[in-house]
Each structure stands twice: as structure tokens, then as C-alpha cells.
Design an enzyme around this catalytic site. Structure first.
Site, PDB file in Angstrom:
ATOM      1  N   GLU A   1     -49.725 -49.777 -17.881  1.00  0.00           N
ATOM      2  CA  GLU A   1     -51.114 -49.980 -17.463  1.00  0.00           C
ATOM      3  C   GLU A   1     -51.259 -49.672 -15.973  1.00  0.00           C
ATOM      4  O   GLU A   1     -52.212 -48.992 -15.562  1.00  0.00           O
ATOM      5  CB  GLU A   1     -51.548 -51.427 -17.728  1.00  0.00           C
ATOM      6  CG  GLU A   1     -51.435 -51.871 -19.189  1.00  0.00           C
ATOM      7  CD  GLU A   1     -50.084 -52.469 -19.543  1.00  0.00           C
ATOM      8  OE1 GLU A   1     -49.057 -52.031 -18.959  1.00  0.00           O
ATOM      9  OE2 GLU A   1     -50.043 -53.370 -20.395  1.00  0.00           O
TER      10      GLU A   1
ATOM     11  N   ARG B   1     -21.881 -38.645 -24.971  1.00  0.00           N
ATOM     12  CA  ARG B   1     -21.582 -37.323 -24.425  1.00  0.00           C
ATOM     13  C   ARG B   1     -22.490 -36.248 -25.020  1.00  0.00           C
ATOM     14  O   ARG B   1     -22.877 -36.314 -26.180  1.00  0.00           O
ATOM     15  CB  ARG B   1     -20.116 -36.959 -24.682  1.00  0.00           C
ATOM     16  CG  ARG B   1     -19.154 -37.896 -23.956  1.00  0.00           C
ATOM     17  CD  ARG B   1     -17.727 -37.396 -23.974  1.00  0.00           C
ATOM     18  NE  ARG B   1     -17.159 -37.331 -25.296  1.00  0.00           N
ATOM     19  CZ  ARG B   1     -16.677 -38.375 -25.973  1.00  0.00           C
ATOM     20  NH1 ARG B   1     -16.720 -39.586 -25.445  1.00  0.00           N
ATOM     21  NH2 ARG B   1     -16.163 -38.214 -27.169  1.00  0.00           N
TER      22      ARG B   1
ATOM     23  N   ALA C   1     -18.928 -43.888 -40.580  1.00  0.00           N
ATOM     24  CA  ALA C   1     -18.708 -42.455 -40.827  1.00  0.00           C
ATOM     25  C   ALA C   1     -17.632 -42.375 -41.888  1.00  0.00           C
ATOM     26  O   ALA C   1     -16.457 -42.658 -41.618  1.00  0.00           O
ATOM     27  CB  ALA C   1     -18.265 -41.729 -39.560  1.00  0.00           C
TER      28      ALA C   1
ATOM     29  N   ARG D   1     -25.881 -43.134 -29.149  1.00  0.00           N
ATOM     30  CA  ARG D   1     -25.199 -43.909 -28.087  1.00  0.00           C
ATOM     31  C   ARG D   1     -26.026 -43.905 -26.802  1.00  0.00           C
ATOM     32  O   ARG D   1     -26.091 -44.904 -26.083  1.00  0.00           O
ATOM     33  CB  ARG D   1     -23.814 -43.311 -27.787  1.00  0.00           C
ATOM     34  CG  ARG D   1     -22.764 -43.608 -28.835  1.00  0.00           C
ATOM     35  CD  ARG D   1     -21.428 -43.025 -28.396  1.00  0.00           C
ATOM     36  NE  ARG D   1     -20.362 -43.336 -29.346  1.00  0.00           N
ATOM     37  CZ  ARG D   1     -19.095 -42.956 -29.195  1.00  0.00           C
ATOM     38  NH1 ARG D   1     -18.732 -42.244 -28.128  1.00  0.00           N
ATOM     39  NH2 ARG D   1     -18.189 -43.276 -30.081  1.00  0.00           N
TER      40      ARG D   1
END
Lengths: 358, 358
Positions: A46, A203, A150, A180
Site C-alpha cells: 500500500e 543452484r 524423488a 529451494r
């Protein structure tokens, strides 16, 4: 409001403050200025929009402010936005999501008391989605926990010799690094810290570090060795020699961690799932079968299919040969202790002639 | 050719004959008639298109036939299509896919010998895709094997008490039934036949039977009980008291099974995978974690990640809360014995400091 939400999304997903966007409309409904919050220590949306208006020579008096989150009513690193809007003479404020933050709430009431028309709930679902992790953290006092898995199609995270690089492909791994870069903290157990020597940095594809690096959290009693990558370049390292998950999450909340990404290993993942403390799953699944090797998740105490830890699929994305399934804690997904106690246990194997056909 | 492929796709996916479509073009390149093969015992696509032309009073002389598969040169249940095209006086034939069937091939040569211009390879990839299972069966002399898995995110097919209904949701189950209605045969091991008493029918959402019911194949030495659902309404039952997978597939090929869908259990699935006999995986994955219970696949003899049974993702579809991942045998996915023998085994656990970072 759609524009305000798009502005809000330009702010950082990490950090203690919510992402907020604000558009100022003139009495004819035309946008005259806009702003968004760029992270802790910078002006709120704002204030940014009001400043943008003034810098363009536009008097905000009589404008309507469209804001994704209820303007705050507290003095933090910046003054209360409700006061700024009142002082600027805005005529009306439209809000997507009410502020659940106990220290900041009350903005709408303050605006109304000053005679400003306030409406809330405009595109509330989109607003809630954008602020999902932050709202959860503020409402519950615990970080939003995303568990990353995974795995192969048969749920393995490694072959029997321990090798796991790479089950998933480069697109899935690059995606995981962008996640990440959006969280406040990454957590692993000491087992993973010692076995895999991960760096837990965010990365880019070329191996460079993203500007934002999450706090690196190691949970467990064993020490992190001096030469560990976790002590190398990247986010700060926080070792919590602790097995009480509630205490872990509380300590992270005290450090203003709103979103914790847990990357393993199976012990920590299993403990979080068994405690029903996983808010979101990111399951990267590769079209690979291993047949043996470590599984992603250990014993959850589930013995029958009705008690499974069941999530609700939010999104499915193909990443090269892999699939990312984003699923969230289902409402009432697991039986409470109360319902468990009234359901008789069915011992033994299932009926040879179950009611439903395969 | 695109139209011809669309016509071909209207034919049945099951059955001994390939799906073929044919469009006849006049010398100006305008379509004058079309046809497709509706299954064994009905006219081939070329004959259907020629008949359609004649029924509309169009003389096929001088037309160009666009056909998805090389016209056959053999007398089967119908006469050779090459002869029919020659007799009809077509001027040119464009083909997507050459016929690999040793008994039917030679059509292109026959047409050329009759002075007809023949081109092949037009939209060959699409043509190969449409005929994938049939081409595989004709080229290899073995059915195309699709392995269906329905698992939790951690690769479980049942909870520890054996309950598995339902891991996946109604949309995934309905989809699996539409696949059953497209294959020639469904196979299970005797373990599944005895434990689950499946019917292995292809059913519509309201529980009715599809018109086409696949052959029901039970592999293994134990008998199928008299009262088993497998003996109830549905496709014919074939019990192969056999542990030699090569013999099983040969016997199915002799019965003109082009596409075999294997639905379990783990023993049969593991044996097929270990023998590298799975051409396609249909993995229905539910956003559920069980932590324990039977796994989809048993020991494949894979000890290190490089030896994993790796497939190539063909398609990813969200079905309600579940995901269907269709993956196909990767080229050179698994090491041959020759390469295996020259790779030294790396004993023990992986390096504490692997080259690549996590």
C-alpha cells in the site's frame, strides 16, 4: 484484484512477510498507481502504491485501493498501512484475504472506523493460494511443511548398493532447485547429512547459487562434521539436536521460517508423515523400476488401506521423463483417534469374495 | 494421410488385423471416397474405399489411394488389396508404413510392377504409433506386453493386511477398463487369480460389459477354482500351467494375441520385467503413502542405479487425484550381458564425497 495478485506474486515467496500487491483506482475505476511488497524491511504494497502515485503527481485522495491482503494495523519495521491509507484519503479499500496475523490484524476495522468503505473476499481463493504457506504459518504458529520425494515408480529412493544418482532427470532436479530458492529453510535428518554430504543450496542450471539461499536445518543428535558441505557456501546452518518434531517446528517458527522444505531422509520423512505434519508433497517420480533398495517412506503404522496417508492432488507436471505430483494434506484424510477407536480391526486377509470386482 | 490415419483409428484396436484407413483422391487431389478396416472378416480399408467410390458412382480409375499401411499381397479371408487397386486402375498409392507381415508383404512391389507409382513413409511416425502393438507383434512374433501397475506414491499395491481397494480412484479405474476393452488378452498369475478372484472383464462405468471382452489368461501351475469369477461372464479363459515366459508369449502369439495387458500380481510382473519383456508400463499412481505392504515389483536383480529398469515416458495424464504415467521400454535401457561383464562391481556404500552435489 487480478492485477494486484499478479503484482503480489512478483514479491519473494520466502521471508517472514506475506506477498502483497496493491492497485490504486481513480473514481472512474482506472488504475493510477500500483505497488507490491519486495520483502522484509522494504515498504508494504500500500505504501509503495501511494508513493508511486505521488511520484507521478497523482493525489491518492478519493482513490480506491485494491489490496490482496487486509492492510496491517501495526507498527513493525514500517508504519501501519491502514493509517497510511486513511491519511492519504482513499475512499474505499477492496481486500482479497483478511489478515490472520494477530499482531497485524484490525486494519479493516480501523479503516471502517475512519469512514472508508471496505469489502473483503474479492478473489479470496486466488489470494489464499498465493499466500498459502504464509497464512498457514501465521494461523498455526508452525511452518508450512513441504516434503520432497524423488522416487522410482516402485517407491525406491536408492538401489540396494545405496546409489541414487540420478533416479530423476535434469529437468526434475532443476525444478527442485527453483523450489529451494523459494523456501525459508530446507531440512534433512542427520542420517542424510552424514551419508550424502549434501550442500542443500539452491543452484541455477549452470551450478551457480541463487541470490536467496534457504536456512539449512539438520535435525538429529549426531554432529555435522567440520568438513561437511552443509558448512560451505550457502544458507546459514542450523543444527537442531532434537527428536521432538513439535519442538523442531516451534523453533523454526520462532526464527520466522514460514515454509520448510524437507528433503529427507526416510527417517525424518516418516516421522513427519506419522505425525501428520506434512502439508504438501512434492513427489518427483521417474519411469524407473528398481525392485529393491531403500524406500522413500518407512513404517507409518498403516495396516489397512482406509488408514493410508491420503493427499489431494493439486497439480501434475511432466518434467522431461519424470512427473512431479504436487499433493496436499487432504481434509480429514487420516482417521482421528476417536474414529479409530470405534472402528473394529479386521484381522487376517481380505475376503476371497469381496463385494467389488476387479 | 492425416484423414486416412483418423479413419484407421476408427477400427478396433484389438484383433489379429491392423487398423488401416484409405482415402481415394481424384486427379485434382480431392477426396472422392474413403474406407477403413472394421476388424477380421470384414473388407480391408482399400476394398472398403473402392466399394464406397463405386456405390457413389465414382470410377476409381486414375485416382490416388492414400493408405496408412502397405496394401497386402496375400489371400487371407479377403483377396489381396494390391490386386484390387491394380484392377481398379488407381494411378498412384501413398503409404505411411510398410507391411512387416511376412505373409502379406510385397504389395508395394506388386503395385510398382503393374506400373503404379508408390511412395512410402508419409507420416510414418504417426502410422507407426497407431499400429504400435500390431507392428511389434508381427515383427517379433510375440505380443506387445503392457504392464499395468496401480500403486501408492511409495510403490505399494496393498496395505499390510492385504487390502488394496481402492488405492486409485474411480477415474483411474474407469480408464483401466477402457484399456481392457482395447487389448486382445489380460494376463494374471495364479496368485492373483486365487487371492483376488478377479473377473478381468472390461466394464463400463455403470458396470456393464463392453462389447469386446479380452481373452483371460492365467499363468501358473495352480488350478483356477470352479466357482472363480474368471469362469463367469466375460472373455474366454485360457489357463497356461507354465512358468516359461517365452512359451507363454509364443502360445499367445499363436492365438493371434497382438496386445497382452498384464495386471499382476507382483510375481508375474517381476518375472516379465526381469526378462525385459515389458514393452509398455501403465502406472496409475495415487497420492497416497502406505509405508508398508506389498510392493508392485519384486527383486529384479538390480543392485545399482545404473542397472535400473528404465523406461521412456510417453504420456502423462491426470485422472482425478491420480496420475497415469505411460512409459515405454527405453532403447538399450538395461545393460546387455556383454557390458555387464566388463563393468567392475562397486562393492559397499557410495563415496561420502561423490562428485556431484545434492
Amino acid at each position: 484484484m487480478r492485477r494486484a495478485l499478479a503484482l503480489a506474486a512478483q514479491g519473494p515467496a520466502y521471508g517472514p512477510n506475506p506477498r502483497v500487491g496493491c492497485v490504486l483506482l481513480d473514481p472512474a475505476g482506472q488504475p493510477v498507481a500500483e505497488g507490491f511488497h519486495r520483502g522484509a524491511g522494504t515498504p508494504h504494497a500500500e505504501a509503495a502504491a501511494l508513493a508511486a502515485a505521488r511520484s507521478r503527481g497523482v493525489d491518492p485522495r478519493g482513490t480506491t485501493a485494491v489490496v490482496t491482503l487486509e492492510p496491517c494495523a501495526h507498527h513493525g519495521r514500517t508504519g501501519p498501512c491502514a493509517d497510511a491509507l486513511i491519511d492519504a484519503g482513499v475512499a474505499a479499500v477492496h481486500v482479497a484475504v483478511a489478515d490472520p496475523n494477530p499482531v497485524a490484524t484490525g486494519g479493516a476495522a480501523k479503516l471502517r472506523a475512519a469512514g472508508i468503505e471496505v469489502t473483503t473476499g474479492l478473489l479470496a481463493d486466488e489470494g489464499e493460494e498465493l499466500l498459502r504457506q504464509w497464512l498457514h504459518a501465521v494461523r498455526t504458529g508452525r511452518p508450512y511443511v513441504t516434503l520432497k520425494l524423488a522416487t522410482s515408480l516402485d517407491g525406491r529412493v536408492a538401489a540396494t548398493d545405496g546409489t541414487s544418482r540420478w533416479i530423476t532427470g535434469p529437468q526434475a532436479r532443476a525444478h527442485a532447485h527453483t523450489i529451494r530458492a523459494q523456501v525459508d529453510a530446507i531440512g534433512v535428518g542427520t542420517g542424510t547429512a552424514l551419508t550424502d554430504d549434501p550442500s542443500l543450496t539452491a543452484r541455477t542450471i549452470d551450478g551457480g547459487l541463487f541470490e536467496h539461499q534457504p536456512l539449512r536445518v539438520v535435525v538429529g543428535r549426531r554432529a555435522v562434521p567440520d568438513g561437511a558441505r552443509l558448512r560451505g557456501p550457502g544458507g546459514a546452518l542450523l543444527h537442531l539436536p532434537e527428536h521432538d518434531l513439535g519442538a523442531v517446528l516451534s523453533q523454526l517458527a520462532e526464527r520466522e521460517v514460514r515454509h520448510l522444505l524437507v528433503e529427507g531422509g526416510p527417517t525424518l520423512a516418516t516421522a513427519l508423515l506419522a505425525a501428520d505434519a506434512v502439508d504438501e508433497l512434492h513427489a518427483y517420480v521417474a519411469p524407473v523400476l528398481l525392485g529393491a533398495g531403500a524406500t522413500a517412506v518407512g513404517d507409518l503404522g498403516v495396516t489397512t488401506i482406509g488408514d493410508a496417508a491420503r493427499f489431494t492432488t493439486h497439480d501434475v507436471t511432466r518434467l522431461g521423463d519424470d512427473v512431479l505430483l504436487v499433493a496436499r494434506r487432504a481434509q480429514h484424510a487420516r482417521p482421528t483417534e476417536a474414529t479409530e477407536s470405534v472402528q473394529p480391526v479386521q484381522p487376517g486377509r481380505p475376503s476371497r469374495h469381496p463385494k467389488e470386482e476387479i
